[in-house]
Enzyme design. Structure first.
Site, PDB file in Angstrom:
ATOM      1  N   HIS A  73       0.813  -1.221   0.000  1.00  0.00           N
ATOM      2  CA  HIS A  73       0.000   0.000   0.000  1.00  0.00           C
ATOM      3  C   HIS A  73       0.845   1.269   0.000  1.00  0.00           C
ATOM      4  O   HIS A  73       0.334   2.368  -0.229  1.00  0.00           O
ATOM      5  CB  HIS A  73      -0.927   0.004   1.223  1.00  0.00           C
ATOM      6  N   ASP A 283     -10.272  -9.662 -18.665  1.00  0.00           N
ATOM      7  CA  ASP A 283     -10.259 -10.935 -19.384  1.00  0.00           C
ATOM      8  C   ASP A 283      -8.827 -11.250 -19.811  1.00  0.00           C
ATOM      9  O   ASP A 283      -8.251 -10.554 -20.646  1.00  0.00           O
ATOM     10  CB  ASP A 283     -11.181 -10.847 -20.603  1.00  0.00           C
TER      11      ASP A 283
END
Length: 336
Positions: A73, A283
């Site tokens: 992070h 995808d």
């Protein structure tokens, strides 16, 4: 030099793992348990030598695949991670029309010396549990109806679910005896900048929006408080944040948050929304994902909101509470 404000990059590339899972993917999706999901994701903690990006490819007996992704992070927020996955998937499909990351963070918000405040929180004495609570689109519509005419602007589904969880969490804590509760929501600043930044702007371009409430406030009041807090991360606020006094503004903001965190009489709830990020459109060449989930945050009173797997407009809330609080929450909080 290692520290809270530094990133140690050794130029060794991505930490990549492959794992064989002795079960069917459908069993995981049907009854997800966070302690199982955590095994599908590599760690980026300091104990794992501070890995900046970890990829774990999990193969199931049915032929299904789960990609576990974790990112430090310090270098990226959820929006950055989402855009990375989107671009990675496009590359895997052979798409040549790619957009490179926009590295504008340091020019908009020049690095400064650390301001010397580190909030040391007590380690939880009880084990923290993370569970998924599903808010269907019909349930969210009912929450919207509950607000009714009490707000001038129709609240978003994220604001509604946030306020609902916040109110239920205060109730299970007996919050009518606690004078103050703080709900912090991570706000993506990209679209709020003037002019708006690209969705491919890389980094931690977010700000914590803090709302104050108590158990005596009704649901509509909490929705309004949350909307007001989020709305402050706009306009003049961002101009000041980018200006020469922006660092001082962050210091004031952080010191006030630190006071709340250290006040034993104040409850804190941390919210992050990954809704509307295009992760479900990623995808890699074998079709779009059937499900995208979060793993355990490990920190009590932390809530991550994700788009529903199949119910358009629904939200899956991954809620982390202490063990006793989770037992009460599961008994009392609506889950549909």
């Amino acid at each position: 030099m290692k520290g809270e404000s530094s990133v140690d990059c050794d130029d060794q590339g991505v930490h990549y793992l492959e794992a064989r899972v002795d079960t069917r993917l459908s069993e995981i999706v049907k009854s997800p348990k966070v302690e199982v999901l955590n095994q599908f994701v590599s760690s980026t903690s300091e104990e794992s030598d501070g890995v900046l990006l970890g990829i774990q490819l999990n193969y199931f007996t049915c032929g299904g695949i789960a990609i576990g992704i974790s990112i430090c992070h310090k270098i990226a927020d959820a929006c950055t991670l989402s855009m990375f996955v989107k671009t990675w998937a496009a590359t895997a499909r052979g798409d040549t029309n790619l957009v490179v990351p926009s590295l504008v963070g340091s020019s908009l918000f020049p690095p400064k010396e650390p301001f010397g405040q580190h909030i040391a929180l007590d380690s939880p004495k009880q084990r923290a549990d993370t569970r998924r609570f599903c808010f269907s689109s019909s349930k969210i519509a009912a929450l919207s109806a509950d607000v009714g005419a009490s707000t001038v602007v129709q609240p978003t589904r994220v604001e509604l679910v946030t306020a609902a969880i916040w109110k239920w969490a205060m109730a299970r804590k007996g919050h009518d005896r606690c004078p103050l509760s703080v709900a912090c929501h991570a706000v993506n600043l990209r679209r709020r900048m003037d002019p708006p930044l690209s969705e491919y702007a890389f980094g931690n371009l977010l700000r914590g929006a803090y709302a104050l409430g108590n158990g005596e406030m009704d649901f509509g009041g909490l929705v309004s408080k949350m909307r007001e807090a989020i709305g402050k991360s706009d306009g003049e606020c961002l101009k000041e944040l980018k200006g020469e006094n922006g660092h001082d503004m962050v210091v004031r903001h952080s010191k006030k948050a630190g006071e709340w965190y250290l006040d034993k009489g104040v409850d804190r709830f941390m919210f992050t929304s990954c809704c509307r990020f295009p992760i479900y459109k990623s995808d890699f060449g074998w079709g779009k994902p059937v499900w995208v989930s979060s793993a355990s945050s490990g920190a009590p009173n932390t809530i991550v909101l994700m788009d529903s797997m199949s119910d358009i407009g629904g939200i899956e809330a991954w809620i982390t509470l202490d063990e006793v609080g989770m037992m009460r929450f599961e008994q009392e909080a609506p889950n549909s």
